[in-house]
Design a protein around this motif. Sequence first.
Motif, PDB file in Angstrom:
ATOM      1  N   GLY A 174       0.834  -1.196   0.000  1.00  0.00           N
ATOM      2  CA  GLY A 174       0.000   0.000   0.000  1.00  0.00           C
ATOM      3  C   GLY A 174       0.868   1.245   0.000  1.00  0.00           C
ATOM      4  O   GLY A 174       1.958   1.264   0.584  1.00  0.00           O
ATOM      5  N   ILE A 175       0.393   2.277  -0.675  1.00  0.00           N
ATOM      6  CA  ILE A 175       1.097   3.560  -0.711  1.00  0.00           C
ATOM      7  C   ILE A 175       0.114   4.663  -0.364  1.00  0.00           C
ATOM      8  O   ILE A 175      -1.102   4.454  -0.368  1.00  0.00           O
ATOM      9  N   ALA A 176       0.629   5.840  -0.050  1.00  0.00           N
ATOM     10  CA  ALA A 176      -0.206   6.916   0.489  1.00  0.00           C
ATOM     11  C   ALA A 176      -0.665   7.900  -0.579  1.00  0.00           C
ATOM     12  O   ALA A 176       0.049   8.167  -1.546  1.00  0.00           O
ATOM     13  N   GLY A 177      -1.867   8.437  -0.381  1.00  0.00           N
ATOM     14  CA  GLY A 177      -2.391   9.501  -1.229  1.00  0.00           C
ATOM     15  C   GLY A 177      -2.856  10.658  -0.351  1.00  0.00           C
ATOM     16  O   GLY A 177      -3.247  10.449   0.799  1.00  0.00           O
ATOM     17  N   TYR A 178      -2.833  11.865  -0.905  1.00  0.00           N
ATOM     18  CA  TYR A 178      -3.125  13.067  -0.110  1.00  0.00           C
ATOM     19  C   TYR A 178      -4.109  13.977  -0.843  1.00  0.00           C
ATOM     20  O   TYR A 178      -3.711  14.937  -1.518  1.00  0.00           O
ATOM     21  N   PRO A 179      -5.412  13.709  -0.709  1.00  0.00           N
ATOM     22  CA  PRO A 179      -6.406  14.518  -1.424  1.00  0.00           C
ATOM     23  C   PRO A 179      -6.391  16.005  -1.061  1.00  0.00           C
ATOM     24  O   PRO A 179      -6.759  16.838  -1.876  1.00  0.00           O
ATOM     25  N   GLU A 180      -5.980  16.320   0.157  1.00  0.00           N
ATOM     26  CA  GLU A 180      -5.935  17.724   0.560  1.00  0.00           C
ATOM     27  C   GLU A 180      -4.502  18.224   0.666  1.00  0.00           C
ATOM     28  O   GLU A 180      -4.221  19.230   1.311  1.00  0.00           O
ATOM     29  N   GLY A 181      -3.586  17.522  -0.015  1.00  0.00           N
ATOM     30  CA  GLY A 181      -2.194  17.936  -0.009  1.00  0.00           C
ATOM     31  C   GLY A 181      -1.455  17.500   1.241  1.00  0.00           C
ATOM     32  O   GLY A 181      -2.008  16.853   2.130  1.00  0.00           O
ATOM     33  N   HIS A 182      -0.175  17.845   1.289  1.00  0.00           N
ATOM     34  CA  HIS A 182       0.705  17.501   2.398  1.00  0.00           C
ATOM     35  C   HIS A 182       1.335  18.797   2.898  1.00  0.00           C
ATOM     36  O   HIS A 182       1.782  19.616   2.095  1.00  0.00           O
TER      37      HIS A 182
ATOM     38  N   GLU B 105       5.535  11.340  -7.367  1.00  0.00           N
ATOM     39  CA  GLU B 105       5.917  10.201  -6.530  1.00  0.00           C
ATOM     40  C   GLU B 105       4.855   9.106  -6.574  1.00  0.00           C
ATOM     41  O   GLU B 105       5.177   7.911  -6.615  1.00  0.00           O
ATOM     42  N   LEU B 106       3.590   9.496  -6.572  1.00  0.00           N
ATOM     43  CA  LEU B 106       2.519   8.503  -6.606  1.00  0.00           C
ATOM     44  C   LEU B 106       2.599   7.680  -7.887  1.00  0.00           C
ATOM     45  O   LEU B 106       2.527   6.437  -7.848  1.00  0.00           O
ATOM     46  N   GLY B 107       2.768   8.348  -9.017  1.00  0.00           N
ATOM     47  CA  GLY B 107       2.888   7.635 -10.281  1.00  0.00           C
ATOM     48  C   GLY B 107       4.120   6.745 -10.324  1.00  0.00           C
ATOM     49  O   GLY B 107       4.071   5.616 -10.816  1.00  0.00           O
TER      50      GLY B 107
END
Length: 285
Positions: free
Chosen positions: A129-137, A148-150
């Motif tokens: 699993g990897i992390a996603g940030y819908p409201e940014g970091h 990085e996600l890609g």
Amino acid sequence: MHRTPMLLEDLSVEITARDTPALVALAADLPAGTRVSVTHLGTEGAAERREAAAAAARAALVPVPHLAARRFSSESDLRATLEGLRAHEAHERLFVVGGDPRTPAGPYASALDLIRSGVLAEAGVAEVGIAGYPEGHPAIADDVLWAELGAKAAALAEQGLAGSITTQFSFDVDAVVAWIERARALGITLPIRVGIPGPAGVRRLLAFARRCGVGTSAGIARKYGFSLTSLVGTAGPDRFVAELGSRLDERHGEVRLHVYTFGTLDAAVAWAREARAAAVPAERP
């Protein structure tokens, strides 16, 4: 079709090692096969995290230990951790994140570095699993997060590892839906687990939101339906989940929910049970 019942079918929950006694006590109230993520905190030891993961496995749940890349002092440190998890049958599904330390303790400055090392595949890991940030970091620019996600999704595919994305918890359905749509438009097809805060005291929710840089107090109150003039009481994710379910369709791919329990696993388990029961009539003609 309203997708709320589907969202609630396969909830995952997140705990810390200190929640192990609560997990053991409540395991029978969780559906068999529920994914239980165990965070990698600097304040808890490897043995404690292993025991939390082992407790989940013994209860017919699916442990998903977290690996914080920047906390590993060496490759041998990482391999020892994986061996320890394997001994407890808790190594097949992991979640890899960069971690909080400003300076890496060893050779892995990011989750991508750790994934690209190839150590996970060699250790028999099946899914990452990897992390996603819908409201940014709060500390990472959006363009870097997307790149990085890609790259992480591609690295997993290159190594033949299954993947999934779990997002930071959010209070903003608009932001979450827009983020999912952008991910799909970029060709990222991994299953997504949308992070939601479990039922918790209003003050506690706001404190975690500030710590993670998620929204403003006024925005959270408006979306979640509580008043900032009275911070007494508990707020739950019902409104968020119902709106998210109403807005998802086939274009958004596989989407489920991930509950951040914030030390109140009992409240999260009770909420999930009640939410599933309430959602069943929505599918009847």
